[in-house]
Design a protein around this motif. Sequence first.
Motif, mmCIF file in Angstrom:
data_model
loop_
_atom_site.group_PDB
_atom_site.id
_atom_site.type_symbol
_atom_site.label_atom_id
_atom_site.label_comp_id
_atom_site.label_asym_id
_atom_site.label_seq_id
_atom_site.Cartn_x
_atom_site.Cartn_y
_atom_site.Cartn_z
ATOM 1 N N PRO A 62 0.828 -1.218 0.000
ATOM 2 C CA PRO A 62 0.000 0.000 0.000
ATOM 3 C C PRO A 62 0.858 1.262 0.000
ATOM 4 O O PRO A 62 1.958 1.263 0.553
ATOM 5 N N PHE A 63 0.369 2.282 -0.644
ATOM 6 C CA PHE A 63 1.051 3.576 -0.598
ATOM 7 C C PHE A 63 -0.001 4.677 -0.676
ATOM 8 O O PHE A 63 -1.122 4.465 -1.136
ATOM 9 N N GLU A 64 0.416 5.866 -0.199
ATOM 10 C CA GLU A 64 -0.523 6.971 -0.146
ATOM 11 C C GLU A 64 -0.540 7.724 -1.472
ATOM 12 O O GLU A 64 0.510 8.014 -2.037
ATOM 13 N N TRP A 65 -1.729 8.032 -1.954
ATOM 14 C CA TRP A 65 -1.895 8.767 -3.206
ATOM 15 C C TRP A 65 -2.566 10.103 -2.869
ATOM 16 O O TRP A 65 -3.786 10.158 -2.690
ATOM 17 N N PRO A 66 -1.776 11.182 -2.783
ATOM 18 C CA PRO A 66 -2.389 12.461 -2.410
ATOM 19 C C PRO A 66 -3.270 12.995 -3.535
ATOM 20 O O PRO A 66 -2.852 13.032 -4.684
ATOM 21 N N VAL A 67 -4.477 13.369 -3.177
ATOM 22 C CA VAL A 67 -5.423 13.936 -4.140
ATOM 23 C C VAL A 67 -5.651 15.399 -3.773
ATOM 24 O O VAL A 67 -5.915 15.718 -2.615
ATOM 25 N N ASP A 68 -5.476 16.273 -4.756
ATOM 26 C CA ASP A 68 -5.764 17.698 -4.570
ATOM 27 C C ASP A 68 -6.409 18.139 -5.875
ATOM 28 O O ASP A 68 -5.751 18.607 -6.794
ATOM 29 N N SER A 69 -7.700 17.931 -5.945
ATOM 30 C CA SER A 69 -8.392 18.009 -7.225
ATOM 31 C C SER A 69 -9.291 19.251 -7.305
ATOM 32 O O SER A 69 -10.077 19.524 -6.400
#
Length: 173
Positions: free
Chosen positions: A76-83
Amino acid sequence: MDIQYVDTYELTRAGQEVHGQAPIDQFERLIEDLPEQADTMVSWTVKGEMDSFGQRFLRVHVKAAPMLECQRCMKPFEWPVDSHNRLEVVNSEAALNVDDAADADPDDAIIERILGSQRLDVLALVEDEIILSLPYVPKHDVCTLLSEPLEEEPDGDLARPSPFAVLGQLKKD
Ligand SMILES: [Zn+2]
């Protein structure tokens, strides 16, 4: 603040902005195919707008930090969302499907439409925005399975904000 529904007519007429936060675990459609989530919050802002032609829009800003599974190493890894997105609000189902690609401004060619409602499920809208921002095949930028042993980071990289700084901002307001 627990907002679930907004009135798109009111929001666009008044140019109002609403915002809120919700734990990522609450977005069941989003997380059903994802690995176990960290204890993060999704924060969002929706602002109504009306242009001089009377066209109505919602500006949607969503920040989240979903955990995805790397398809190379299966970790698992973090996927930063800034949409940021701008949606046109229309009055009828028919208007949702109008094909105006031919005469559309190239900049607006892919504008999405939603149906106006006095009770728009804003959390579902936010959830859609996050789902659309996920990669089709999630992978680490640098996956340890394939890469050489990590080199020492050059000093310049220290200036980059850490993912934890971003998380801190998410939790702040
Ligand atoms: Zn990986």
